[in-house]
Every structure is written in C-alpha cells, then in structure tokens.
Design an enzyme around this catalytic site. Structure first.
Site, mmCIF file in Angstrom:
data_model
loop_
_atom_site.group_PDB
_atom_site.id
_atom_site.type_symbol
_atom_site.label_atom_id
_atom_site.label_comp_id
_atom_site.label_asym_id
_atom_site.label_seq_id
_atom_site.Cartn_x
_atom_site.Cartn_y
_atom_site.Cartn_z
ATOM 1 N N TYR A 66 24.939 -8.746 51.816
ATOM 2 C CA TYR A 66 24.932 -9.730 50.872
ATOM 3 C C TYR A 66 26.220 -10.792 50.725
ATOM 4 O O TYR A 66 26.187 -11.585 49.901
ATOM 5 C CB TYR A 66 24.888 -9.131 49.166
ATOM 6 C CG TYR A 66 23.848 -8.706 49.028
ATOM 7 C CD1 TYR A 66 23.209 -7.393 49.567
ATOM 8 C CD2 TYR A 66 22.914 -9.189 48.086
ATOM 9 C CE1 TYR A 66 22.004 -6.959 49.546
ATOM 10 C CE2 TYR A 66 21.628 -8.566 47.870
ATOM 11 C CZ TYR A 66 21.140 -7.432 48.295
ATOM 12 O OH TYR A 66 19.913 -6.926 48.010
ATOM 13 N N LYS A 111 23.524 5.496 54.057
ATOM 14 C CA LYS A 111 22.902 5.483 55.085
ATOM 15 C C LYS A 111 23.782 5.910 56.372
ATOM 16 O O LYS A 111 23.610 5.108 57.334
ATOM 17 C CB LYS A 111 21.791 4.387 55.421
ATOM 18 C CG LYS A 111 20.813 4.386 56.412
ATOM 19 C CD LYS A 111 19.826 5.513 55.884
ATOM 20 C CE LYS A 111 18.991 5.480 57.224
ATOM 21 N NZ LYS A 111 18.011 6.825 57.228
ATOM 22 N N ASP A 146 17.418 7.267 52.053
ATOM 23 C CA ASP A 146 15.850 7.522 52.109
ATOM 24 C C ASP A 146 15.721 8.880 51.130
ATOM 25 O O ASP A 146 14.600 8.931 50.408
ATOM 26 C CB ASP A 146 15.251 7.782 53.635
ATOM 27 C CG ASP A 146 16.494 8.237 54.696
ATOM 28 O OD1 ASP A 146 17.446 8.339 54.030
ATOM 29 O OD2 ASP A 146 15.772 8.684 55.630
ATOM 30 N N ASP A 172 20.759 -2.406 45.249
ATOM 31 C CA ASP A 172 19.471 -3.268 44.627
ATOM 32 C C ASP A 172 18.064 -2.484 44.745
ATOM 33 O O ASP A 172 17.410 -2.744 43.983
ATOM 34 C CB ASP A 172 19.727 -4.520 45.974
ATOM 35 C CG ASP A 172 18.700 -5.746 45.273
ATOM 36 O OD1 ASP A 172 18.389 -5.582 44.163
ATOM 37 O OD2 ASP A 172 18.917 -6.598 46.130
#
Ligand code: NAP
Length: 411
Positions: free
Chosen positions: A156, A223, A277, A301
């Site tokens: 971002y 992640k 995930d 987000d």
C-alpha cells in the site's frame, strides 16, 4: 479553524500517549460526503444521549466540525485544508464520515492522505456479532476479535510502476544486470516495503490493547513461508518485541509446550502466529481461539472484510485509525452516492465507530449503553433497508428513525 465561540476543553496526552480527558472534551468531526450528512445526523444524537444518560449530565462532548471533502472544496477551495489536519491534531480524537476524493485535486485518496499525514499507523477493526443480525455462518456469536492492521507500509506504500513505463523497464534492467534476477517481459512492478519500526509499533499497540482488556491472545498473521524478508520478518519482529518489552506479561505457544505443560500462567497473554491462508480457515472453523490479530497491511485488509461478512456485513462494521498523537474513528463503508440525502442508509457503522471512540476516551459506560440499545433495537427487528431485506418480519425504518429508535431503547 477553531472559532472563539467553541465551548469545551481540549483533550491532552500524558505519559505513554495516555489520553487525559476532561468532562467536556472538544471532539472533532468530519461529516463526510454522499451519505455522510445522513448518517452523521442520525449518529450524533445517539452518542450525545448515551453520554448524558450514562453520566447524568456531568459529561458532554463538545463537537468541533472540521471540513474535508466536497464540503471543504465548496467552503475553502481544497478537499483537505491544513486547518482540518491541525484541528484533528489539536482535538486528539475525531469521528469521521466517508469521503470522496474529488477528481482532479491531485490527491490519490483523501482517506489515505489523512492516515499518512497524521501517521495513523494502526487500523483497528473490532469484529463482534450483534444478536439478531443476519449472518451467513452457523455460529456468528463465536466471533469476537479485534484486528490491528498496519496502515502505512506493505504494497500500500504506493511504490509501483506500470508495464511499459520507463521506470519499470529500468528497474527490470537493474535487477537483471546487478542482481541476476530475470523478470517476465514488460512487467508492471510493485514494491513491498516492511520495516522493523513499522511492525513493532503496530504489534506493541495490539499487545497493550490485549493487556488493558485482559484478552487471552495476540496472533501475528503473516505469509512468511513465502515472503521471508517482509512477512516473515513481521513475525520475527513481532515475537522480538513481545520478548523485549512484555516478557512478564506474555508467553509464546512454544514456551507453553516446553515450559508450562500447555497451561497458560495466570495473567499471561499467549502470543502466537498463523500463516494467512490458514488464518482464513481458522476464523471460520475455530474463531473462539482468536482475540487480537496483528497483521501487515494487505492481510489485514482482506481479513477485516471477510470477518465483517461473518458477523453481518460492512454496513455495521466500525473502524479506527490510530497513531501515537491522535486517533480518527470512522465508518468503514464509502459515500454510497446513490443514496445521498435520502435518509435511507444504515448509520450503524458510524455509531459503532462512535462506541469505539467512547471506549478510547475511557467512557465505557456510555459505550456499553449504545451497544446494548443497538442490540435491543435490532432484536426488535427495527432496521434500515439493508438489513430488512435479509431479515424475515423486519420493520424497515429510515436512517434517522433507526437513530431515534436506538435512543428510545436507552430508556
Ligand atoms: P460504498 O460507498 O461503500 O457503497 C457500496 C454499497 O454498499 C452501497 O451501494 C450499498 O449497497 C452499501 N452501503 C454502503 N454504505 C451503506 C450504509 N451505510 N448502509 C447500507 N448500505 C450501505 O462503496 P463504493 O460505491 O465503492 O464507493 C463510493 C465512494 O466512497 C467512492 O468515492 C470511494 O472512494 C468512497 N469510499 C470512501 C471510504 C472512506 O471514506 N473511508 C471507504 C470506501 C469508499 P446496496 O446498493 O446494495 O444497498
């Protein structure tokens, strides 16, 4: 920006950024564009009524309007006047409706600009089920989490170049020639910067929040198995911070197994981590095992909206953007321009953001009063159109009527 007739006293910051709140604080508000005036007109009386009832008139918010967006363009010729930024800093706390970025004003997004200019580095989203709301899952009441999403870094940061641009071409060349990395032909390129400082100030806030509310766990969501030096570093820096600053208040899952036979020592918060995930599965299958989540920008987000859907959708989801020197509480939806001025939409997101704001001020009695009244109003099936279309036997009311019903349920 502040005129001579403004009543009330300023909130100040004490040690460790703790708020010192007078009984008559001046709180900034940005009405917002589109449906902003409709939801503000419904929300403000609810918050004022709760404060008046909870403290029997001893406390009162003195609202200070801070122009931004289309209203500011009309009044001052620019969407984000410097006086508005100064006003938010001076007030320390502000409540905000949704804003449109006016086309052709040179700002990418007013909301992103506000967060960056005020260094509001933590996006905080509580996700909790209010009984009576329609939900797509069997046990929405098991969800009770607060997401702390890093707000200033990650993909971002806006460092990206289009496919075919000179910058992307040169960067590809440098990567190939100097680092031996070959990219596909003509790629668009984005950069994902994440820092120790940016991560640790976010994780610190998440742990302090859990400590203040005696919540059992903080989970670092990353992640890192794939993006080792950004997301993986987020996990590493998060654990480092917990060990360096909160060693007596926290315990990791590994320590639980190796030192404590799986039993959490009294008063300790479990700091754990999950791969993103897997976290999406966990929030559906075992939500009751998670309390505070600390996440990089993009993971947060996605997770915020997915979790909001589990408990009834974005129309009722509150949010806040918090920095060390000020905090802005805001509706999480946009300006829904097709409904502007129709007195139709759901003011719940702004009202619940106001509840977060009352908690931030330390006025939790008023906050609980609003929450309880919203719950009763929804249980009585008095709702705006968005919820009415999903609930059998609901009485559909206007935006302003929903606000009034909440006030009536305080009696
Ligand atoms: P949006 O304004 O959130 O509206 C999308 C849809 O969500 C609406 O058509 C409506 O659905 C539903 N909705 C939104 N708010 C609602 C409410 N209070 N009560 C009931 N339903 C509600 O998203 P958008 O149309 O993508 O964005 C419009 C503008 O808002 C854009 O200029 C965008 O930049 C801006 N925006 C601002 C913020 C912010 O200020 N934080 C955030 C997001 C977007 P139905 O039509 O199905 O009823």
């Amino acid at each position: 920006m502040v005129n001579a007739k403004q009543t009330g006293s300023w909130i100040t910051l004490g040690a460790y950024y703790r708020l010192q709140v007078p009984d008559d604080p001046i709180v900034g508000f940005i009405e917002g564009d589109g449906i902003g005036p409709d939801i503000w007109a419904a929300a403000q009386p609810v918050l004022d009524a709760a404060v008046a009832r909870a403290y029997r008139g001893k406390r009162k918010i003195h609202w200070l309007e801070l122009p931004a967006g289309e209203k500011a363009v009309k009044m001052m010729g620019e969407p984000l006047p410097p006086g508005t930024l100064d006003g938010i800093r001076r007030c320390v706390v502000a409540l905000k409706g949704p804003l449109t970025t006016p086309v052709g004003q040179g700002l990418r997004s007013l909301n992103v600009s506000l967060r960056q200019l005020l260094d509001l580095y933590a996006c905080v989203r509580p996700v909790r089920y209010l009984s009576g709301l329609p939900s797509p899952v069997k046990h929405p009441e098991r969800v009770n989490m607060v997401i702390f999403r890093e707000n200033t870094e990650d993909v971002y940061a806006g460092i990206e170049w289009a496919s075919g641009s000179e910058e992307a071409r040169r960067l590809s060349e440098i990567l190939r020639e100097e680092f031996g990395v070959s990219l596909p032909d003509d790629p668009g390129i984005g950069i994902k910067p994440m820092s120790r400082r940016g991560t640790q100030r976010l994780v610190r806030r998440a742990i302090v929040y859990a400590m203040e509310r005696r919540l059992p766990s903080v989970t670092l969501v990353h992640k890192g198995n794939i993006m080792k030096f950004t997301e993986g570093a987020f996990k590493k820096w998060g654990y480092e911070l917990a060990a360096a600053e909160f060693a007596d208040q926290t315990v990791t899952e590994d320590e639980l197994a190796s030192k404590y036979g799986g039993n959490v020592p009294p008063g300790r918060i479990v700091v754990k981590d999950r791969i993103t995930d897997s976290m999406f599965q966990q929030v559906l299958l075992r939500p009751e095992e998670y309390h505070v989540l600390a996440t990089p920008n993009l993971n947060g987000d996605y997770l915020s909206d997915a979790l909001a859907a589990q408990v009834g959708g974005l129309g009722m989801a509150p949010g806040a953007n918090i920095g060390d020197s000020c905090a802005m509480f805001e509706a999480t939806h946009g300006t829904a321009p097709k409904y502007a001025g129709m007195d139709k939409v759901n003011p719940g997101s702004l009202i619940l953001s106001g509840v977060m704001m009352l908690d931030h001020l330390g006025w939790s009695e008023a906050a609980r009063l609003v929450e309880e009244s919203i719950r009763k109003t929804i249980e009585d099936r008095i709702v705006t159109y968005d919820l009415a279309r999903q609930m059998a036997g609901a009485r559909e009311v206007k935006c302003s009527e929903f606000g009034r019903a909440i006030v009536e349920h305080m009696e």
